[in-house]
Every structure is written in C-alpha cells, then in structure tokens.
Design an enzyme around this catalytic site. Sequence first.
Site, mmCIF file in Angstrom:
data_model
loop_
_atom_site.group_PDB
_atom_site.id
_atom_site.type_symbol
_atom_site.label_atom_id
_atom_site.label_comp_id
_atom_site.label_asym_id
_atom_site.label_seq_id
_atom_site.Cartn_x
_atom_site.Cartn_y
_atom_site.Cartn_z
ATOM 1 N N SER A 285 0.824 -1.207 0.000
ATOM 2 C CA SER A 285 0.000 0.000 0.000
ATOM 3 C C SER A 285 0.855 1.252 0.000
ATOM 4 O O SER A 285 1.955 1.263 0.539
ATOM 5 C CB SER A 285 -0.920 0.043 1.216
ATOM 6 O OG SER A 285 -1.659 1.253 1.188
ATOM 7 N N LYS B 109 -4.498 -6.831 3.224
ATOM 8 C CA LYS B 109 -4.470 -5.700 2.291
ATOM 9 C C LYS B 109 -5.882 -5.387 1.799
ATOM 10 O O LYS B 109 -6.277 -4.233 1.640
ATOM 11 C CB LYS B 109 -3.537 -5.995 1.102
ATOM 12 C CG LYS B 109 -3.570 -4.920 0.000
ATOM 13 C CD LYS B 109 -3.090 -3.585 0.535
ATOM 14 C CE LYS B 109 -3.190 -2.368 -0.314
ATOM 15 N NZ LYS B 109 -3.695 -2.245 -1.607
ATOM 16 N N HIS C 297 -7.598 -3.518 4.412
ATOM 17 C CA HIS C 297 -7.049 -2.157 4.359
ATOM 18 C C HIS C 297 -7.819 -1.342 3.324
ATOM 19 O O HIS C 297 -8.229 -0.211 3.583
ATOM 20 C CB HIS C 297 -5.555 -2.209 4.013
ATOM 21 C CG HIS C 297 -4.976 -0.887 3.580
ATOM 22 N ND1 HIS C 297 -5.209 -0.336 2.331
ATOM 23 C CD2 HIS C 297 -4.188 -0.001 4.241
ATOM 24 C CE1 HIS C 297 -4.593 0.829 2.249
ATOM 25 N NE2 HIS C 297 -3.959 1.057 3.377
ATOM 26 N N ASN C 298 -8.015 -1.903 2.149
ATOM 27 C CA ASN C 298 -8.707 -1.158 1.099
ATOM 28 C C ASN C 298 -10.172 -0.921 1.448
ATOM 29 O O ASN C 298 -10.726 0.126 1.123
ATOM 30 C CB ASN C 298 -8.588 -1.897 -0.241
ATOM 31 C CG ASN C 298 -7.240 -1.662 -0.895
ATOM 32 O OD1 ASN C 298 -6.247 -1.466 -0.212
ATOM 33 N ND2 ASN C 298 -7.201 -1.679 -2.204
ATOM 34 N N GLU D 97 -10.138 1.877 3.652
ATOM 35 C CA GLU D 97 -9.828 3.046 2.803
ATOM 36 C C GLU D 97 -11.110 3.589 2.153
ATOM 37 O O GLU D 97 -11.366 4.805 2.161
ATOM 38 C CB GLU D 97 -8.806 2.620 1.742
ATOM 39 C CG GLU D 97 -8.484 3.622 0.658
ATOM 40 C CD GLU D 97 -7.517 3.035 -0.392
ATOM 41 O OE1 GLU D 97 -6.431 2.542 -0.005
ATOM 42 O OE2 GLU D 97 -7.850 3.051 -1.595
HETATM 43 C C1 6PG Z 1 -3.163 1.441 -1.725
HETATM 44 C C2 6PG Z 1 -4.466 1.542 -2.468
HETATM 45 C C3 6PG Z 1 -4.404 0.923 -3.828
HETATM 46 C C4 6PG Z 1 -5.744 0.900 -4.540
HETATM 47 C C5 6PG Z 1 -6.113 2.183 -5.145
HETATM 48 C C6 6PG Z 1 -7.321 2.137 -6.073
HETATM 49 O O1 6PG Z 1 -3.210 0.909 -0.632
HETATM 50 O O2 6PG Z 1 -2.145 1.919 -2.218
HETATM 51 O O3 6PG Z 1 -5.440 0.870 -1.737
HETATM 52 O O4 6PG Z 1 -3.933 -0.385 -3.654
HETATM 53 O O5 6PG Z 1 -5.697 -0.019 -5.555
HETATM 54 O O6 6PG Z 1 -6.284 3.133 -4.174
HETATM 55 O O7 6PG Z 1 -8.461 1.688 -5.477
HETATM 56 P P1 6PG Z 1 -9.886 1.917 -6.170
HETATM 57 O O8 6PG Z 1 -9.640 2.134 -7.621
HETATM 58 O O9 6PG Z 1 -10.656 0.661 -5.940
HETATM 59 O O10 6PG Z 1 -10.458 3.111 -5.518
#
Ligand code: 6PG
Length: 479
Positions: free
Chosen positions: A128, A182, A185-186, A189
């Site tokens: 990430s 991970k 994590h997303n 996010e």
């Molecule tokens: C990270 C992010 C990354 C992710 C993008 C796009 O941890 O660096 O989570 O891995 O792929 O942010 O995510 P979306 O296109 O689904 O918003």
Amino acid sequence: PTANIAVVGLAVMGSNLARNLASREGNTVAVYNRTTAKTDALLEAHPEAGFVKAATMQELADSLQTPRTAIVMVKAGRPTDAVIDELVSVFEPGDIIVDGGNALFTDTIRREQAVRETGIHFVGCGISGGEEGALNGPSLMPGGTPESYETLGPILRGIAAIAEGEPCVTHIGTDGAGHFVKMIHNGIEYADMQLIAEAYDLIRHATGKSPAEIADIFTEWNAGELESYLIEITAEVLRQVDATTGEPLVDVILDAAGAKGTGAWTVQTALDLGVPVSGIAEAVFARSLSSKPQQRAAGAALPGPSTPWSVQDPDAFVEDVRLALYASKVIAYSQGFDAIVQGAIDHDWQIDKGEVARIWRGGCIIRARFLNRITEAYAADQGLVALVTAPFFSDVMATAQDSWRRIVAGAAQSGIPVPAFASSLAYYDGLRAPRLPASLIQGQRDFFGAHTYRRIDAEGTFHTLWSGDRSEIAAEDTH
Ligand code: 6PG
C-alpha cells in the site's frame, strides 16, 4: 549471478518498487518486463540504480543468487498466473516468488498451494501507498511461509516506510493472509474516503462554506486526533483551482466514483464470514450509486424536504461534524479489524492485530495517528471481540456520540445523504442494544418455515405449532 532480488513487471508500481529496492545498501536488482522496451526505458532513465537487465525469464533466473527472489508487479488476475507459470519453469525448489499486486486472497491461497508442490515458495504481499509509497516507502503485508520470510523479511524491511523508527512490514500469516489484510485495508480506505466526503458535503450544504474554506478546516483537523494521510490530501484536493474555468477543481470533476473492486471484495468476504462491515459496504454502494447517471437523472425529480439545514452556529456545527467523522471512522476501523479477527479464525491464520495496526501507521493510504491506539488496545487484550469496546474507543464514543446523533438526525431532516455516518451509528446502537428485535425475526421464521428458536430461559430449540393449537414443542434444531 549478481542480483539478490528481481522485479517482474515494470509499470509505474513495479518501476518505483525496483528503484526503491536499488536505492538500498546491499541490493542489486534484476528487472524484467514482457515488452523489453519498457526495461530499456527504465535502465536509461535510472542509470544510478545499477539495474541488471533480463531480456528473458531464463536470463532473470540466471542473474539471481539463490534462493532466488522475484517480486511480481503485474495486473491481478490472468497476467499474474501467466508470470507465475513462467517463473516456476525457471526457478528451483527453495526460491521465492512474491506477488505484490492487489490479488484476491483466495487466488493467493490457490496459487500458494500450486506453487508449493514444486518446492518453490509463493508469497502474496499486500503493498500500500500508491506510486509514491512504492518509491519512497510503502506499507508491506506479506503472507506465505515463515521460512520464506527469513529471506524476504530483511529485503522488505529495507524498503518499507518507517513509522516511529520501525519499518512498516511484518509477516502477516501463511498463504493468503497478507492479501487478505491488504483487502481489509482497502475496505477501510473506502469507508474512510466516503466518511470524509460526507463530512465535506455536510459542511458545504449546511454552512455554504467554499471548498477552499473547507480545505482550511481539514488542515486544522489534521493537526488533531484525526491526523491522517487521507485528511491531509483532502485539504489539498479541495484547495485546487481548475486552470480552465477558475472554479474549484472539486466542482468540475464528474461526481461518479470509480472502483477497481477491492472494496467490493471486502464486503463479499465479510458477508461470507458473517461480519457486519456496514460502513465499508455503504461506502462501496455510495460509489455505485454515484456512477448511475440514468437512475440519478430519474431520481432528481423525487420529492425532498422543504427546508434546508439552517445552521445557527457554524463553528459548533463544524465541531459536531468533526466528532461524527471521528466516531464513524472508529467504527469503520473497528469493523475492519473484526473482519480480520474472523478471517484469521476461518482460515487458521495467526494474525497479530496490533502488528497490523502498527504497520499501517506509515506508508499506506489509511495511515493515521489513532492506529497507535489500536495497537495499544490489542496489546492490552489480544482477545478483544469488538475493537470499539476497548476503553480508549469507548471514551471516544462518549465524547462524540451527541454530536454524531445531531449530525445524522439533521442530515436526515434536511435530505443530505450520509450513508456511512448513518449506518455506522446504527451499527453502534445495534451493538449497544441490550435486546434486539431479532427475537421477532426468529418468531417470523418459526411461523412461516418452522425454523425454530431458542429461549432466554431454557436450553434447547423450540417451535410453536402456529397452524395448530399454538402450543410450544421442543424441536430438533435441523433448520
Ligand atoms: C493502496 C491503495 C491501492 C488501490 C487504489 C485504487 O493501498 O495503495 O489501496 O492499492 O488499488 O487506491 O483503489 P480503487 O480504484 O478501488 O479506488
């Protein structure tokens, strides 16, 4: 052989990771890309990196000291499978293949099983931090065998972000554990981004402040307990003025949010695990709704409330929004960690939750000051069953809940959509409730399907003879 590590796949993330590796003492990095022109371009642009060029997979294998270690940075899905097959054909038992893409953890479990049969280690590693993180220090979430981590660990520690003196990497657990974490994590996010967007939208609608003024508010918040990367970049985005129109950029960007799918994976997985990640789910659905132009055009004619929000004291209102955001954020992280706890149980992973919070303090997109508190909470109680119930977080709720309720109620009354704020509050109240109407649902299930229920005052399962004399009988729990 001169190289100790290889990177396969030289798009932006791969190139940046290769440059990061090359900049660390002791590393010689072999690089390979299917289209050789990309490899040449990287070598030409960065002679200082001392890359070893491999034109074929065989050359790549030959350039590596054993155990050979290659980090694969190609598109998740089929391209990953293809590259793994090629690497397996030129690697030997004991070598290590690392997948640094955003792979679905069940794919990683499958790949690890298949690769293991050849004696080669396969490590699914969550990375990430985007392009910038890959270059200067990402947060790294490797899975795979502990044995592979003996070789890989020191290399990853060298390139990871540093938070409070510690590299943001830890061995998460076996096979797909790294990619699972991970994925969560997303999911967090997504929730965090949606909550911040709702906070912005509320302030804009209810106070009429401009994006630039709201940017200042976010900058101020970033100096306090909400300090985080996402709050920081939000201020920057809000402050940006469009060169073409002179308008705030946020006003000329089409309001249809994209998604590559990892948020949806989190929700799909949580549904299978039976863990309510309602804040994350609302964030995923909010993006879907935003990207439905026909439905939104049709919906624009629907009746709404007659009176807009009239805020008497803008400063007090902004503080309410801040606390509502904080409380909702705690719920999002809490739900995410609860999903990690359940995922670890279901997949037999030994995941140290405090360590996960620790390696998320730097490098990654959801890095935030209050992750320290999560580490502390799990250090104090490894068996914590719902993160929000830890003393620090329940204190946050005590401070924030009145504001949170005012904001959600006001938003509902004035017709401002706050799906993530509202669902987080509903989850919180559901968690608190001494009795839930689930008893009624059990009664309904028993009525139409003889699905049986348990009683609060007796062991066993029961069924009411709804279409007979409505007496209760002891029942076999077969439904
Ligand atoms: C990270 C992010 C990354 C992710 C993008 C796009 O941890 O660096 O989570 O891995 O792929 O942010 O995510 P979306 O296109 O689904 O918003």
